[in-house]
Motif scaffolding. Structure first.
Motif, PDB file in Angstrom:
ATOM      1  N   VAL A 119       0.866  -1.170   0.000  1.00  0.00           N
ATOM      2  CA  VAL A 119       0.000   0.000   0.000  1.00  0.00           C
ATOM      3  C   VAL A 119       0.912   1.233   0.000  1.00  0.00           C
ATOM      4  O   VAL A 119       1.653   1.468   0.950  1.00  0.00           O
ATOM      5  N   ARG A 120       0.898   1.979  -1.079  1.00  0.00           N
ATOM      6  CA  ARG A 120       1.755   3.152  -1.181  1.00  0.00           C
ATOM      7  C   ARG A 120       1.031   4.226  -1.966  1.00  0.00           C
ATOM      8  O   ARG A 120       0.200   3.945  -2.833  1.00  0.00           O
ATOM      9  N   TYR A 121       1.386   5.468  -1.672  1.00  0.00           N
ATOM     10  CA  TYR A 121       0.760   6.611  -2.316  1.00  0.00           C
ATOM     11  C   TYR A 121       1.827   7.376  -3.092  1.00  0.00           C
ATOM     12  O   TYR A 121       2.142   8.521  -2.814  1.00  0.00           O
ATOM     13  N   THR A 122       2.401   6.708  -4.081  1.00  0.00           N
ATOM     14  CA  THR A 122       3.382   7.319  -4.966  1.00  0.00           C
ATOM     15  C   THR A 122       2.886   7.176  -6.399  1.00  0.00           C
ATOM     16  O   THR A 122       1.893   6.510  -6.667  1.00  0.00           O
ATOM     17  N   ARG A 123       3.611   7.784  -7.319  1.00  0.00           N
ATOM     18  CA  ARG A 123       3.218   7.750  -8.723  1.00  0.00           C
ATOM     19  C   ARG A 123       3.796   6.542  -9.458  1.00  0.00           C
ATOM     20  O   ARG A 123       3.662   6.419 -10.661  1.00  0.00           O
ATOM     21  N   SER A 124       4.485   5.667  -8.718  1.00  0.00           N
ATOM     22  CA  SER A 124       5.062   4.486  -9.347  1.00  0.00           C
ATOM     23  C   SER A 124       3.959   3.515  -9.768  1.00  0.00           C
ATOM     24  O   SER A 124       2.880   3.480  -9.183  1.00  0.00           O
ATOM     25  N   ARG A 125       4.265   2.712 -10.774  1.00  0.00           N
ATOM     26  CA  ARG A 125       3.282   1.767 -11.290  1.00  0.00           C
ATOM     27  C   ARG A 125       3.146   0.571 -10.357  1.00  0.00           C
ATOM     28  O   ARG A 125       4.122   0.126  -9.759  1.00  0.00           O
ATOM     29  N   PRO A 126       1.945   0.024 -10.248  1.00  0.00           N
ATOM     30  CA  PRO A 126       1.766  -1.151  -9.386  1.00  0.00           C
ATOM     31  C   PRO A 126       2.595  -2.348  -9.827  1.00  0.00           C
ATOM     32  O   PRO A 126       2.895  -3.221  -9.018  1.00  0.00           O
ATOM     33  N   ALA A 127       2.962  -2.411 -11.113  1.00  0.00           N
ATOM     34  CA  ALA A 127       3.732  -3.551 -11.596  1.00  0.00           C
ATOM     35  C   ALA A 127       5.154  -3.551 -11.068  1.00  0.00           C
ATOM     36  O   ALA A 127       5.830  -4.582 -11.112  1.00  0.00           O
ATOM     37  N   HIS A 128       5.642  -2.408 -10.586  1.00  0.00           N
ATOM     38  CA  HIS A 128       7.024  -2.316 -10.137  1.00  0.00           C
ATOM     39  C   HIS A 128       7.110  -2.680  -8.655  1.00  0.00           C
ATOM     40  O   HIS A 128       6.659  -1.926  -7.789  1.00  0.00           O
ATOM     41  N   LEU A 129       7.670  -3.831  -8.372  1.00  0.00           N
ATOM     42  CA  LEU A 129       7.755  -4.342  -7.017  1.00  0.00           C
ATOM     43  C   LEU A 129       8.964  -3.758  -6.299  1.00  0.00           C
ATOM     44  O   LEU A 129       9.970  -3.394  -6.914  1.00  0.00           O
ATOM     45  N   ASP A 130       8.861  -3.694  -5.002  1.00  0.00           N
ATOM     46  CA  ASP A 130       9.958  -3.227  -4.167  1.00  0.00           C
ATOM     47  C   ASP A 130      11.003  -4.341  -4.059  1.00  0.00           C
ATOM     48  O   ASP A 130      10.696  -5.453  -3.636  1.00  0.00           O
ATOM     49  N   VAL A 131      12.247  -4.032  -4.438  1.00  0.00           N
ATOM     50  CA  VAL A 131      13.303  -5.053  -4.416  1.00  0.00           C
ATOM     51  C   VAL A 131      14.292  -4.812  -3.286  1.00  0.00           C
ATOM     52  O   VAL A 131      15.403  -5.329  -3.306  1.00  0.00           O
ATOM     53  N   SER A 132      13.887  -4.038  -2.303  1.00  0.00           N
ATOM     54  CA  SER A 132      14.722  -3.867  -1.122  1.00  0.00           C
ATOM     55  C   SER A 132      14.240  -4.827  -0.032  1.00  0.00           C
ATOM     56  O   SER A 132      13.260  -5.544  -0.205  1.00  0.00           O
ATOM     57  N   GLY A 133      14.928  -4.837   1.087  1.00  0.00           N
ATOM     58  CA  GLY A 133      14.504  -5.644   2.222  1.00  0.00           C
ATOM     59  C   GLY A 133      14.554  -7.135   1.939  1.00  0.00           C
ATOM     60  O   GLY A 133      15.509  -7.659   1.350  1.00  0.00           O
ATOM     61  N   GLU A 134      13.506  -7.843   2.343  1.00  0.00           N
ATOM     62  CA  GLU A 134      13.472  -9.301   2.244  1.00  0.00           C
ATOM     63  C   GLU A 134      13.547  -9.777   0.801  1.00  0.00           C
ATOM     64  O   GLU A 134      14.235 -10.754   0.487  1.00  0.00           O
ATOM     65  N   ARG A 135      12.852  -9.098  -0.108  1.00  0.00           N
ATOM     66  CA  ARG A 135      12.866  -9.539  -1.501  1.00  0.00           C
ATOM     67  C   ARG A 135      14.262  -9.354  -2.115  1.00  0.00           C
ATOM     68  O   ARG A 135      14.738 -10.211  -2.861  1.00  0.00           O
TER      69      ARG A 135
END
Length: 571
Positions: A251-267
């Motif tokens: 859940v984020r309120y940025t202009r990034s596309r939903p298809a772009h996953l966060d690759v920091s942290g555990e992932r």
């Protein structure tokens, strides 16, 4: 204009492309994951989710035991003693406070929360969270109502009931729905981290205040309130953690596309570990790359250990991270194309992420075998079985997109030769746009074969040619590209290409760049043609298209009916 000489057949032959070898990459011994060991990035419910699910199971089992053994009278006696003790401290002031504190469980307030969530989730286009939210609402209301109807427990007796109430009392349906709405709101609208932690304490406080108010007013039994809270918290908690985990659907309120996953942290740590175990690549950095030109995956630039001391900074490979959300997006995309175009885009969606990645890797290897200038495939990495996979290829370092690079006659010839070669080997790329054509040191590269098609229709091949000519003309001019195109294609083939190309057949990035330049390149090409062919009719109906249209309209109507039914349901 004067007719240009036609190309000879031998001028159209395209051979394998010679290009520099990729930088050396060091590899270590691969490790096979033993049976029973969790994958690099497992999907877990976590301890709190299991604890709440255990509580809800205990509540359901207790209800079954009460019905089977007819021991509800003992529970009634215990609840009555608690309510009588609370009634002993009643006063006019406390009653007024309790009336105000219990407003959250009122039907009107619950409807306002319901509508607010619905509107916000639709405005922010958080469709997956919205579907889970609707499913949780249906499940909680129906299970709660079924339990209340089965037990048929009356309201508290031998104590004066001061508030409004209706229906049976086990579990407390207003408290159940309130708990489910608050937890659903928390997991669908509040970003994870500090804000969600604060939200959890706030939800806990609101539920405690509401429960205390209803017990003070004797609107519910203590066990009915407890059962309602457990059921209302456990159901959305488990649903959102399993179906919309933070790692895959943040859940984020940025202009990034939903298809772009966060690759920091555990992932990010899981990607590094999986690359070494499965491909033998020692990754030192994983970072997003070229997000602006990608809408169906998460492109990554991965720095890996180089083979030898000649590259102290390490070498790079390219990765495309696919998740289940991308497969669902692909399904909706293909459904929309089928509804719009019928037989021309009558495609079958991929059933799993594994199938999607396998297909792209296969197409990439077919392109390589055909001598096309594409990145060399390096392998597939499993991050989470059937949920997340990483396609690893060669990284074209130092390249520019075709919309920004210098385009000369040699690059134009390479681009047109790529289309001709795809025709010869029976392939179509289907997504030729500036972001998918890279230029490095005068050499053109074709990337992103996710939408490529084996044995495509002549219409689809013609569209590839027109899109390639439009991309090459962005940095040059239509006449120059047309002159070079006649060395590879006949006038009939070029005319067919522009007869088949219009509107949505041009990728969105290419359409946007054409508008920004304010050039009517398509009209310029049409003016250069010695003759024009009739436009290819796109709207073609089939039985499958008609059936899908009817099913889609029926599903939309049913969804609206369910939403209205939930809104009007008794609490």
């Amino acid at each position: 204009m004067a007719s240009l000489p036609q190309a000879l057949p031998e001028q159209r032959a395209v051979g394998p492309v010679t290009r520099p070898a990729p930088p050396p990459i060091a590899r270590v011994r691969r490790r096979r994951r033993p049976s029973g060991e969790p994958p690099p990035l497992p999907r877990q419910l976590r301890a709190s989710g299991k604890w709440w699910l255990g509580l809800s199971a205990a509540v359901l089992l207790a209800c079954v035991a009460v019905v089977a053994t007819d021991t509800i009278r003992y529970v009634d006696v215990a609840d009555t003693r608690v309510l009588q003790a609370i009634a002993g401290i009643r006063s006019p002031g406390l009653t007024a406070v309790a009336d105000a504190a219990g407003m959250l469980a009122a039907a009107a307030v619950l409807h306002v929360i319901w509508l607010t969530d619905l509107v916000l989730l639709a405005v922010f286009r958080r469709w997956r969270h919205l579907l889970v939210w609707l499913g949780v609402g249906l499940l909680v209301i129906n299970v709660g109502a079924a339990m209340a109807t089965t037990l048929q427990r009356p309201r508290p007796f031998e104590v004066q009931v001061l508030g409004d109430w209706s229906g049976f009392a086990m579990p407390s349906l207003p408290v159940t729905v309130l708990a489910a709405l608050l937890v659903s709101t928390l997991y669908s609208l509040v970003p994870p981290g500090r804000m969600r932690t604060i939200g959890k304490w706030l939800v806990c406080g609101l539920l405690v205040v509401t429960a205390a108010s209803r017990l003070y007013l004797a609107q519910d039994h203590p066990t009915g309130v407890l059962a309602g809270i457990v059921l209302g918290v456990a159901t959305p908690l488990a649903a959102f953690r399993l179906l919309t985990p933070n790692a895959a659907h943040p859940v984020r309120y940025t202009r990034s596309r939903p298809a772009h996953l966060d690759v920091s942290g555990e992932r990010g740590a899981a990607i590094v570990r999986a690359l070494q175990d499965q491909l033998g690549l020692v990754a030192t950095d994983v970072a997003p790359f070229g997000l602006a030109g990608s809408g169906g995956s998460t492109p990554l630039k991965i720095t890996v250990k180089a083979a030898g001391p000649q590259d102290d900074g390490g070498s790079c490979v390219f990765g495309k991270l696919y998740a289940a959300t991308h497969v669902r997006s692909d399904r909706w995309y293909k459904l929309g194309r089928t509804l719009l175009y019928g037989r021309l885009e009558d495609e079958k969606p991929f059933s799993t992420v594994r199938r999607l990645v396998q297909y792209e890797d296969y197409v990439l290897r077919v392109f390589c075998d055909g001598g096309l200038p594409v990145p060399q495939p390096l392998g597939i990495v499993e991050i989470t079985p059937e949920r997340e996979y990483l396609l690893v290829t060669e990284f074209i370092a130092g390249a520019q997109e075709a919309g920004e690079a210098e385009i000369d006659d040699a690059v134009i010839d390479q681009g047109l030769a790529v289309v001709r070669r795809m025709w010869e080997i029976g392939m179509a790329h289907r997504d030729i746009k500036p972001a998918n054509l890279l230029v490095r040191n005068g050499t053109l590269y074709l990337i992103d074969s996710a939408f490529a098609e084996v044995r495509p229709s002549p219409w689809r091949q013609a569209v590839d040619l027109a899109n390639m000519m439009l991309v090459l003309a962005l940095r040059t001019d239509a006449e120059r590209v047309y002159r070079r195109a006649r060395r590879h294609f006949s006038d009939e083939e070029i005319a067919e290409a522009f007869a088949a190309t219009r509107g949505l057949t041009i990728p969105s990035q290419l359409r946007r760049m054409l508008r920004q330049q304010g050039r009517g390149l398509q009209d310029e090409f049409l003016a250069l043609l010695p003759f024009r062919l009739p436009p290819v009719r796109i709207q073609r109906w089939t039985w499958r298209r008609g059936g899908l249209t009817v099913v889609t309209l029926a599903a939309a109507t049913l969804a609206g009916y369910v939403s209205v039914g939930l809104l009007r349901s008794p609490l």
